[in-house]
Design a protein around this motif. Sequence first.
Motif, PDB file in Angstrom:
ATOM      1  N   ASP A  46       0.826  -1.206   0.000  1.00  0.00           N
ATOM      2  CA  ASP A  46       0.000   0.000   0.000  1.00  0.00           C
ATOM      3  C   ASP A  46       0.862   1.259   0.000  1.00  0.00           C
ATOM      4  OD1 ASP A  46      -2.238  -1.588  -0.019  1.00  0.00           O
ATOM      5  OD2 ASP A  46      -2.653  -1.363   2.123  1.00  0.00           O
ATOM      6  N   LYS A  47       1.918   1.278   0.812  1.00  0.00           N
ATOM      7  CA  LYS A  47       2.805   2.444   0.861  1.00  0.00           C
ATOM      8  C   LYS A  47       3.529   2.621  -0.474  1.00  0.00           C
ATOM      9  CE  LYS A  47       3.546   2.394   5.830  1.00  0.00           C
ATOM     10  NZ  LYS A  47       4.493   2.191   6.932  1.00  0.00           N
ATOM     11  N   LEU A  48       3.957   1.507  -1.056  1.00  0.00           N
ATOM     12  CA  LEU A  48       4.644   1.572  -2.350  1.00  0.00           C
ATOM     13  C   LEU A  48       3.695   2.025  -3.453  1.00  0.00           C
ATOM     14  CD1 LEU A  48       6.764  -1.657  -1.974  1.00  0.00           C
ATOM     15  CD2 LEU A  48       7.641   0.695  -2.002  1.00  0.00           C
ATOM     16  N   ALA A  49       2.458   1.529  -3.436  1.00  0.00           N
ATOM     17  CA  ALA A  49       1.470   1.927  -4.447  1.00  0.00           C
ATOM     18  C   ALA A  49       1.213   3.433  -4.391  1.00  0.00           C
ATOM     19  CB  ALA A  49       0.176   1.151  -4.258  1.00  0.00           C
ATOM     20  N   GLU A  50       1.265   3.998  -3.201  1.00  0.00           N
ATOM     21  CA  GLU A  50       1.080   5.440  -3.057  1.00  0.00           C
ATOM     22  C   GLU A  50       2.298   6.199  -3.569  1.00  0.00           C
ATOM     23  OE1 GLU A  50       0.407   8.620   0.515  1.00  0.00           O
ATOM     24  OE2 GLU A  50      -0.658   6.709   0.657  1.00  0.00           O
ATOM     25  N   LEU A  51       3.488   5.656  -3.347  1.00  0.00           N
ATOM     26  CA  LEU A  51       4.725   6.306  -3.789  1.00  0.00           C
ATOM     27  C   LEU A  51       4.908   6.224  -5.303  1.00  0.00           C
ATOM     28  CD1 LEU A  51       7.533   7.595  -3.285  1.00  0.00           C
ATOM     29  CD2 LEU A  51       8.398   5.264  -2.921  1.00  0.00           C
ATOM     30  N   PHE A  52       4.569   5.109  -5.900  1.00  0.00           N
ATOM     31  CA  PHE A  52       4.789   4.885  -7.327  1.00  0.00           C
ATOM     32  C   PHE A  52       3.763   5.657  -8.153  1.00  0.00           C
ATOM     33  CE2 PHE A  52       6.343   0.257  -6.364  1.00  0.00           C
ATOM     34  CZ  PHE A  52       7.483   0.757  -5.765  1.00  0.00           C
ATOM     35  N   ASP A  53       4.229   6.391  -9.145  1.00  0.00           N
ATOM     36  CA  ASP A  53       3.333   7.064 -10.076  1.00  0.00           C
ATOM     37  C   ASP A  53       2.573   6.013 -10.882  1.00  0.00           C
ATOM     38  OD1 ASP A  53       2.715   9.822 -11.365  1.00  0.00           O
ATOM     39  OD2 ASP A  53       3.043   8.468 -13.060  1.00  0.00           O
ATOM     40  N   ASP A  54       1.353   6.327 -11.277  1.00  0.00           N
ATOM     41  CA  ASP A  54       0.542   5.364 -12.038  1.00  0.00           C
ATOM     42  C   ASP A  54       1.196   4.946 -13.354  1.00  0.00           C
ATOM     43  OD1 ASP A  54      -1.391   5.276 -10.087  1.00  0.00           O
ATOM     44  OD2 ASP A  54      -2.686   6.769 -11.048  1.00  0.00           O
ATOM     45  N   LYS A  55       2.039   5.804 -13.920  1.00  0.00           N
ATOM     46  CA  LYS A  55       2.712   5.511 -15.188  1.00  0.00           C
ATOM     47  C   LYS A  55       4.157   5.039 -14.982  1.00  0.00           C
ATOM     48  CE  LYS A  55      -0.045   8.849 -17.761  1.00  0.00           C
ATOM     49  NZ  LYS A  55       0.005  10.082 -18.565  1.00  0.00           N
ATOM     50  N   ALA A  56       4.520   4.705 -13.749  1.00  0.00           N
ATOM     51  CA  ALA A  56       5.906   4.318 -13.443  1.00  0.00           C
ATOM     52  C   ALA A  56       6.333   3.071 -14.203  1.00  0.00           C
ATOM     53  CB  ALA A  56       6.055   4.079 -11.935  1.00  0.00           C
ATOM     54  N   TRP A  65       8.287  -3.699 -16.470  1.00  0.00           N
ATOM     55  CA  TRP A  65       6.835  -3.669 -16.324  1.00  0.00           C
ATOM     56  C   TRP A  65       6.408  -2.416 -15.597  1.00  0.00           C
ATOM     57  CZ3 TRP A  65       9.621  -8.133 -14.796  1.00  0.00           C
ATOM     58  CH2 TRP A  65      10.096  -8.125 -13.476  1.00  0.00           C
ATOM     59  N   GLY A  66       5.113  -2.309 -15.346  1.00  0.00           N
ATOM     60  CA  GLY A  66       4.532  -1.120 -14.732  1.00  0.00           C
ATOM     61  C   GLY A  66       4.255  -1.265 -13.252  1.00  0.00           C
ATOM     62  N   LYS A  67       3.582  -0.249 -12.729  1.00  0.00           N
ATOM     63  CA  LYS A  67       3.305  -0.128 -11.298  1.00  0.00           C
ATOM     64  C   LYS A  67       2.534  -1.323 -10.740  1.00  0.00           C
ATOM     65  CE  LYS A  67       0.521   2.675  -8.133  1.00  0.00           C
ATOM     66  NZ  LYS A  67      -0.177   3.967  -7.965  1.00  0.00           N
ATOM     67  N   GLU A  68       1.435  -1.666 -11.370  1.00  0.00           N
ATOM     68  CA  GLU A  68       0.568  -2.710 -10.820  1.00  0.00           C
ATOM     69  C   GLU A  68       1.325  -4.033 -10.658  1.00  0.00           C
ATOM     70  OE1 GLU A  68      -3.538  -5.036 -11.968  1.00  0.00           O
ATOM     71  OE2 GLU A  68      -3.304  -2.963 -12.660  1.00  0.00           O
ATOM     72  N   ARG A  69       2.067  -4.417 -11.680  1.00  0.00           N
ATOM     73  CA  ARG A  69       2.803  -5.686 -11.604  1.00  0.00           C
ATOM     74  C   ARG A  69       3.907  -5.615 -10.546  1.00  0.00           C
ATOM     75  NH1 ARG A  69       6.114  -8.978 -16.242  1.00  0.00           N
ATOM     76  NH2 ARG A  69       6.594 -10.761 -14.934  1.00  0.00           N
ATOM     77  N   ILE A  74       5.894  -7.575  -5.332  1.00  0.00           N
ATOM     78  CA  ILE A  74       6.409  -7.310  -3.978  1.00  0.00           C
ATOM     79  C   ILE A  74       5.455  -7.883  -2.928  1.00  0.00           C
ATOM     80  CG2 ILE A  74       6.925  -5.494  -2.300  1.00  0.00           C
ATOM     81  CD1 ILE A  74       7.958  -3.849  -4.779  1.00  0.00           C
ATOM     82  N   ARG A  75       4.164  -7.632  -3.083  1.00  0.00           N
ATOM     83  CA  ARG A  75       3.178  -8.141  -2.118  1.00  0.00           C
ATOM     84  C   ARG A  75       3.217  -9.665  -2.019  1.00  0.00           C
ATOM     85  NH1 ARG A  75      -1.480  -4.090  -3.800  1.00  0.00           N
ATOM     86  NH2 ARG A  75      -1.370  -2.684  -2.016  1.00  0.00           N
ATOM     87  N   SER A  76       3.333 -10.326  -3.165  1.00  0.00           N
ATOM     88  CA  SER A  76       3.290 -11.789  -3.198  1.00  0.00           C
ATOM     89  C   SER A  76       4.609 -12.433  -2.774  1.00  0.00           C
ATOM     90  CB  SER A  76       2.944 -12.264  -4.609  1.00  0.00           C
ATOM     91  OG  SER A  76       4.033 -12.040  -5.489  1.00  0.00           O
TER      92      SER A  76
END
Length: 148
Positions: A46-56, A65-69, A74-76
Motif C-alpha cells: 500500500d505504501k509503495l502503491a502510493e509512492l509509485f506514479d501510475d505511469k511508473a 513492467w509497470g506499477k501494478e505488476r 512485492i506483495r506476493s
Amino acid sequence: MKRTIFGLIILLLTSPFAFGQEEETEQEIIELSKNKWQWMAEKEGDKLAELFDDKAVFVHMGGSWGKEREVDIIRSGGIWYKNAEIHKVSVKLINDTAILLNRITLTAEVGGNEVTNPFEVTEVYIKKADGWKLAALSFTKLIGAGNH
C-alpha cells in the motif's frame, strides 16, 4: 548599469536560499528512497502503491513492467527485497525531476532462492501536487571488483 548591479545583488541574496532549498530537497529524496527500500523489504504494497506514479516503469534483470505488476510482485513475495545495503547515493535535480543513483548490494529472494548482487540503481522522482512520486526504477548489475 543600475539594473545590472541591482540584478546581481538580488541574485547574490537569493542564491544561498536556493542552494539551501536544493540541498533540503536532495535530502528529502534520499530519505524517500531509504523508506522505499524499507517498504520493499517489509512488502508494504500500500505504501509503495502510493509512492509509485501510475505511469511508473520498473526495469529488472528479468524484464520491465509497470506499477501494478511491481506492487503485486512485492506483495506476493515473487521478489522479496530483504536488504539493500547502500554504499553510495547521489541526487541530481532538474526542475521538478529528481534523479537518484544508489550503489547497493541487494540481498533478495527470487523464486525461493536467496541471491546477493551489486547494483547501480537509478530512481527517477517527479514532483506532483501531492508530493514526490517514483516514475522509474532501474537496476543495472555491476560486474567486476570494486563495485562498492
